[in-house]
Design a protein around this motif. Structure first.
Motif, mmCIF file in Angstrom:
data_model
loop_
_atom_site.group_PDB
_atom_site.id
_atom_site.type_symbol
_atom_site.label_atom_id
_atom_site.label_comp_id
_atom_site.label_asym_id
_atom_site.label_seq_id
_atom_site.Cartn_x
_atom_site.Cartn_y
_atom_site.Cartn_z
ATOM 1 N N ASN A 92 -0.015 128.959 99.639
ATOM 2 C CA ASN A 92 -1.009 127.933 99.948
ATOM 3 C C ASN A 92 -0.303 126.884 100.787
ATOM 4 O O ASN A 92 0.909 126.985 101.019
ATOM 5 N N PRO A 93 -0.988 125.847 101.283
ATOM 6 C CA PRO A 93 -0.333 124.879 102.165
ATOM 7 C C PRO A 93 0.868 124.157 101.556
ATOM 8 O O PRO A 93 1.666 123.573 102.285
ATOM 9 N N LYS A 94 1.027 124.208 100.231
ATOM 10 C CA LYS A 94 2.122 123.493 99.589
ATOM 11 C C LYS A 94 3.220 124.407 99.061
ATOM 12 O O LYS A 94 4.222 123.928 98.535
ATOM 13 N N THR A 95 3.034 125.726 99.182
ATOM 14 C CA THR A 95 3.933 126.655 98.512
ATOM 15 C C THR A 95 4.408 127.745 99.456
ATOM 16 O O THR A 95 3.618 128.332 100.198
ATOM 17 N N ASN A 96 5.723 127.992 99.432
ATOM 18 C CA ASN A 96 6.324 129.074 100.222
ATOM 19 C C ASN A 96 7.065 130.041 99.310
ATOM 20 O O ASN A 96 7.693 129.643 98.317
ATOM 21 N N LEU A 97 7.003 131.306 99.667
ATOM 22 C CA LEU A 97 7.829 132.344 99.061
ATOM 23 C C LEU A 97 8.682 132.922 100.179
ATOM 24 O O LEU A 97 8.152 133.378 101.193
ATOM 25 N N ARG A 98 10.018 132.885 100.004
ATOM 26 C CA ARG A 98 10.925 133.283 101.082
ATOM 27 C C ARG A 98 11.816 134.445 100.647
ATOM 28 O O ARG A 98 12.189 134.569 99.471
ATOM 29 N N ALA A 99 12.175 135.283 101.625
ATOM 30 C CA ALA A 99 13.150 136.346 101.415
ATOM 31 C C ALA A 99 13.978 136.485 102.683
ATOM 32 O O ALA A 99 13.447 136.359 103.795
ATOM 33 N N SER A 100 15.286 136.739 102.525
ATOM 34 C CA SER A 100 16.170 136.796 103.688
ATOM 35 C C SER A 100 17.247 137.853 103.496
ATOM 36 O O SER A 100 17.725 138.086 102.381
ATOM 37 N N TYR A 101 17.625 138.465 104.624
ATOM 38 C CA TYR A 101 18.850 139.255 104.707
ATOM 39 C C TYR A 101 19.552 138.846 105.986
ATOM 40 O O TYR A 101 18.920 138.658 107.043
ATOM 41 N N TYR A 102 20.879 138.729 105.921
ATOM 42 C CA TYR A 102 21.625 138.355 107.113
ATOM 43 C C TYR A 102 23.084 138.743 106.931
ATOM 44 O O TYR A 102 23.601 138.806 105.811
ATOM 45 N N ARG A 103 23.734 139.038 108.039
ATOM 46 C CA ARG A 103 25.162 139.341 108.033
ATOM 47 C C ARG A 103 25.905 138.197 108.719
ATOM 48 O O ARG A 103 25.538 137.774 109.827
ATOM 49 N N THR A 104 26.927 137.689 108.045
ATOM 50 C CA THR A 104 27.753 136.626 108.600
ATOM 51 C C THR A 104 29.219 137.032 108.492
ATOM 52 O O THR A 104 29.542 138.158 108.082
ATOM 53 N N LEU A 105 30.108 136.116 108.831
ATOM 54 C CA LEU A 105 31.535 136.452 108.822
ATOM 55 C C LEU A 105 32.372 135.211 108.557
ATOM 56 O O LEU A 105 31.878 134.083 108.556
ATOM 57 N N ALA A 106 33.643 135.435 108.307
ATOM 58 C CA ALA A 106 34.628 134.362 108.159
ATOM 59 C C ALA A 106 35.911 134.827 108.833
ATOM 60 O O ALA A 106 36.367 135.944 108.594
ATOM 61 N N ARG A 107 36.452 133.983 109.675
ATOM 62 C CA ARG A 107 37.645 134.357 110.431
ATOM 63 C C ARG A 107 38.868 133.606 109.900
ATOM 64 O O ARG A 107 38.760 132.475 109.439
ATOM 65 N N PRO A 108 40.040 134.225 110.002
ATOM 66 C CA PRO A 108 41.253 133.509 109.599
ATOM 67 C C PRO A 108 41.453 132.270 110.460
ATOM 68 O O PRO A 108 41.209 132.288 111.669
ATOM 69 N N GLU A 109 41.880 131.218 109.837
ATOM 70 C CA GLU A 109 42.222 130.003 110.556
ATOM 71 C C GLU A 109 43.623 130.143 111.132
ATOM 72 O O GLU A 109 44.442 130.943 110.652
ATOM 73 N N PHE A 110 43.913 129.371 112.184
ATOM 74 C CA PHE A 110 45.233 129.430 112.810
ATOM 75 C C PHE A 110 46.350 129.308 111.765
ATOM 76 O O PHE A 110 47.315 130.065 111.774
ATOM 77 N N ARG A 111 46.209 128.331 110.868
ATOM 78 C CA ARG A 111 47.270 128.090 109.892
ATOM 79 C C ARG A 111 47.458 129.273 108.953
ATOM 80 O O ARG A 111 48.580 129.554 108.519
ATOM 81 N N GLU A 112 46.390 129.980 108.639
ATOM 82 C CA GLU A 112 46.495 131.127 107.733
ATOM 83 C C GLU A 112 47.218 132.304 108.380
ATOM 84 O O GLU A 112 47.709 133.193 107.686
ATOM 85 N N LEU A 113 47.288 132.306 109.696
ATOM 86 C CA LEU A 113 47.993 133.360 110.429
ATOM 87 C C LEU A 113 49.420 132.971 110.797
ATOM 88 O O LEU A 113 50.269 133.834 111.014
ATOM 89 N N ALA A 114 49.697 131.679 110.878
ATOM 90 C CA ALA A 114 50.990 131.210 111.371
ATOM 91 C C ALA A 114 52.081 131.389 110.322
ATOM 92 O O ALA A 114 51.878 131.143 109.135
ATOM 93 N N PRO A 115 53.285 131.809 110.733
ATOM 94 C CA PRO A 115 54.396 132.005 109.785
ATOM 95 C C PRO A 115 55.101 130.710 109.406
ATOM 96 O O PRO A 115 56.185 130.751 108.838
ATOM 97 N N PHE A 116 54.515 129.558 109.694
ATOM 98 C CA PHE A 116 55.095 128.263 109.352
ATOM 99 C C PHE A 116 55.143 128.092 107.834
ATOM 100 O O PHE A 116 54.142 128.250 107.135
#
Length: 879
Positions: A612-636
């Protein structure tokens, strides 16, 4: 249009408009082709004042587009535009508006974010959404990505952005193809103010008292006047002609050069004592808006300056584990300065904005530690650490919105530039050790290492970004839909340098032991240096210096498809190409030390069914990602004296792919009110998690890819109490609560034979509770807000092969604010109390595994402390 007259005006590309009327009461009618006409009554216009009237229109239910008039009052139409946006958003989102921000004692964005459903904050600055730590969230400021502000992790320090500069914050929790895909918890979108509603000038001042710090003894190292303005002033950094690493390590300095180099350092190790003053904050802002010509063109400017200074003491920090029995007293001197300068120009069906933000944090921490270290066979230690970190952010965004053609197509574009600086000039650590009771304390200046070193590090990163979006209305299934395509690009360029320098005493000198017994103030005295008793030395490691850059290029296509009157589908595909290269100064290693090259196809689909004008029902599927940060790769390799561990990167990390699914039911009873329930599930392929090696006396933290999953439930409600009674007391009282229940599982590999084969994700709270009551009285002059926050125990530090994970114990946080408007409502006095209960912050090893903090049962204190209750008084006045 003004009802009953011929006076009216067309909106600009953002739907903004200005009507100039004489003081009085009016009814305003809003019309747009294809939408239901709305009539707003009881609009009060006062002399020399702006009346804001934001209206949300609904699409017409009739193909014939007959005259349908929806009637509302001014109060109903002008409240909670943020919820209107949230209701009509293609994706699942939660947010907070500037109006609600003003009703809290929150001074920074990090404080504000913990009020949003399913969101918590770590270390008072890093955001955790849906129980997922900072590395699984991203942030946008005015539509362009925010960089990581940290040298040792992927995280944005949200305490940088003052809350009074924010227009609104929206956290998008499901993906659509038109937003960056590097998140799993949420995308934090911060909008700052551009074109003001009217000319204004505002000034605010605030002072706060902390029960543990204010007017009590405060210790610190060297202090310069410029520290109070957020800048070191150069007294702590290395001189340009300071000897190189090669000169120091190969002993190429003669005795005179050695003494000159040592004297060029800041050798002031004095510990200064004073009484801490009240924490103070000041804000100045002004806005100007001008109508240009007779076509409704407008030029607006917003300018703001902020200043905060605090002196905070954290006494009796207990660390009792793994042979350590330490007690720390920490004293933090912090200055935050910021400036905002935004321009906006609207003309015809176009708008151009130019937004600029600069913020700087000067964070100087002095630590005095005492206690035993069984690993080093000491019965007592006296440890001194002088640790200054300077962070600066400059961000500039040029953005344009243009409506083109007869079909109301739109082009949006932006260009962004950001610069991040993380400067740690002269972190100094010195320890005095007592090996047997009654023995003298001897300074550990015979070798360089954890107890005797000076770190000079400097990180700078430039980020260039740009994007273009095009959207066009199309007709599908006799419904209005929107086709959208776009491209974007981001280039990051980072340089990091670090040097570990220290002074070594000549043990063959008969005076050396007497000097080692000197107090810290004279340990590196001028007479000892000039007599040649100390030699300059350095820990050479070419891996401590690296350069890195990355390109992220993306394109997407999506369709916002209204299939029926009540059913909406937003679906499409985003493609991101990512290239990263990181190189160190180690000539013996092949270059580069780390490389990533990925092309990812990221589909998403968001479905909304309006019951109705005041109510929503939602459903979602999505693919995302996470990349290594510079510091996580650096041998420092970096030794963190607070967590007593060495951090080092892993150049073999892979990017994480995440499959996500969401369900949500949301009900908007009336303007400014919401009730919602959400379910979510996430599967992580190659999740990036810390790997703990605690076999040796010094724990090492690196990173590794693992498999993981998370799922949860979120509940949110915001409702006025007018359903109880029509009495004004109930009509002016609003209750608010959100609750999140989350579960996650990480499967540890057998590397190092970890104790825990499975555990939750680091930073994931099993539950989060936020609640509040807001009451307005005396024609909205008086406001009263009570706020509550609690989060379930979460992993702060993942376990290894000798010890289980470190958990953060739950605590109840209650905040209170009372505000009263004075001087014809142009001024406001606010009295706030933060963390009234002042419950202990406890981080512990759950040795007995009973999921409770119980030192009597054998649990060990990783760190335990109180922060005190803060009482604040502030005054703001708008001219």
């Amino acid at each position: 249009m003004v009802q009953g007259t011929t006076k009216g005006v067309a909106t600009n590309v953002d739907g903004q408009y200005t009507l100039t009327l004489a003081p009085g009461h009016y009814a305003v009618v809003i019309k747009y082709v294809g939408y239901q006409t709305k009539s707003i009554s009881d609009v009060v216009v006062k002399a020399n004042a702006v009346t804001n009237l934001d209206v949300t229109l609904s699409e017409s239910a009739s193909n014939a587009l007959g005259e349908v008039v929806v009637k509302a009052t001014y109060k109903q139409a002008s409240v909670a535009s943020l919820y209107a946006v949230q209701k009509n958003n293609a994706s699942i989102s939660d947010g907070i508006s500037s109006e609600l921000i003003r009703r809290t004692p929150d001074r920074s964005t990090s404080d504000v974010l913990k009020r949003v459903s399913g969101t918590t904050i770590q270390d008072n600055k890093f955001v955790v959404v849906r129980g997922l730590s900072d590395r699984y969230n991203n942030a946008l400021l005015d539509g362009t990505p925010l960089p990581s502000t940290e040298a040792n992790r992927k995280a944005f320090s949200f305490d940088i952005v003052p809350s009074n500069l924010i227009d609104n914050i929206v956290i998008t929790k499901t993906a659509t193809p038109d937003i960056p895909a590097d998140f799993a918890g949420g995308t934090v979108q911060i909008s700052t103010k551009d074109i003001p509603d009217q000319n204004f000038m505002s000034f605010g001042a605030g002072y706060s008292y902390n029960s543990l710090s204010t007017f009590k003894n405060f210790q610190s190292g060297y202090r310069n006047t410029s520290d109070y303005f957020g800048f070191d002033g150069g007294a702590r950094k290395l001189l340009n002609n300071f000897p190189t690493t090669d000169q120091i390590v190969r002993r190429q300095l003669n005795a005179t050069q050695n003494i000159q180099a040592i004297n060029s350092l800041n050798n002031n190790y004095n510990v200064y004592n004073k009484n801490a003053f009240l924490n103070q904050s000041y804000q100045f802002s002004m806005g100007n808006v001008s109508d240009i010509g007779k076509n409704g063109n407008r030029l607006g400017t917003t300018f703001a300056l902020t200043y905060r200074n605090s002196e905070a003491t954290t006494p009796d920090i207990r660390r009792n584990y793994d042979g350590f029995d330490y007690n720390d007293d920490q004293y933090r001197f912090q200055t935050n300065v910021g400036a905002l300068l935004n321009f906006g120009y609207t003309y015809g069906k176009s708008k151009i904005t130019f937004k600029n933000l600069y913020n700087r944090i000067f964070d100087d921490l002095f630590t005095y530690r005492t206690g035993a270290n069984v690993n080093a066979s000491t019965v007592d230690n006296k440890f001194y650490a002088y640790d200054l970190v300077q962070k600066a952010l400059f961000k500039s965004t040029l953005e344009g919105d243009h409506q083109i053609g007869s079909k109301n197509a739109k082009i949006n574009w932006n260009l962004g530039y950001s610069n991040i600086i993380n400067d740690q000039p002269d972190q100094r650590k010195t320890n005095y050790a007592q090996f047997n009771a009654g023995d003298p304390y001897l300074a550990s200046v015979t070798t360089l290492g954890k107890a005797n070193t000076r770190l000079f590090s400097y990180l700078t990163e430039d980020i260039y970004s740009g994007k273009v979006d095009y959207k066009m209305p199309v007709k599908l299934w006799n419904q209005t839909s929107t086709f959208k395509v776009g491209v974007s690009s981001q280039y990051r360029d980072r340089t990091f340098n670090a040097r570990f320098i220290g002074l070594l005493i000549d043990g063959s000198n008969p005076n050396s032991e007497d000097v080692r017994q000197r107090p810290i103030e004279t340990l590196f005295g001028q007479n000892a240096i000039n007599s040649g008793l100390y030699r300059l030395d350095e820990i050479p490691n070419p891996n401590d210096r690296y350069t890195a850059h990355s390109w992220t290029n993306a394109g997407y296509v999506m369709l916002d498809n209204k299939i029926t009157e009540n059913f909406r589908a937003v679906y499409g595909l985003r493609v991101e190409k990512f290239d990263l290269s990181l190189s160190t100064k180690d000539d013996s290693q092949p270059q580069p030390r780390a490389e990533l090259n990925n092309v990812d196809f990221l589909p998403s689909a968001n479905f909304t069914y309006s019951l109705n004008p005041k109510t929503n029902l939602r459903a979602s599927y999505y693919r995302t990602l996470a990349r290594p940060e510079f510091r996580e790769l650096a041998p420092f390799a970096y030794y963190d004296y607070e967590i007593l561990a060495t951090q080092i990167g892993n150049n073999t990390l892979k990017r994480t792919l995440i499959d996500n699914a969401d369900l949500r039911y949301e009900f908007y009873p009336s303007a400014g009110e919401i009730m919602s329930v959400s379910l979510f599930y996430k599967n992580f392929n190659n999740a990036i998690e810390p790997f703990i090696d605690d076999v040796n006396s010094t724990t090492t933290i690196s990173y590794i890819n693992r498999q993981a999953e998370a799922y949860g439930l979120e509940l949110e409600a915001r409702k006025t109490l007018d359903f109880i009674s029509e009495n004004p007391f109930y009509k002016n009282t609003t209750v608010y609560a959100n609750f999140a229940l989350t579960r996650s599982k990480v499967r540890n590999p057998d590397i190092g034979n970890p104790i825990e084969k499975e555990r939750p994700l680091v930073g994931q709270s099993p539950y989060v509770i936020n609640g509040g009551i807001q009451h307005m009285a005396y024609n909205n002059k008086l406001s009263l807000n009570i706020l509550y926050n609690r989060l379930g125990r979460r992993i702060f530090y993942a376990g290894g092969s000798r010890f289980p994970s470190v958990y953060e114990n739950p605590r109840d946080v209650v905040d209170l604010q009372v505000g009263y408007k004075v001087i014809k409502s142009k001024g406001e006095i606010k009295l706030s109390a933060s963390d009234i209960f002042n419950q202990k912050n406890a981080f512990y090893y759950d040795i007995d595994g009973n999921k409770k903090y119980d030192t009597a049962g054998g649990d060990l204190d990783f760190k335990r402390y109180n922060l005190g209750t803060t009482i604040s008084l502030s005054f703001n006045y708008t001219f």
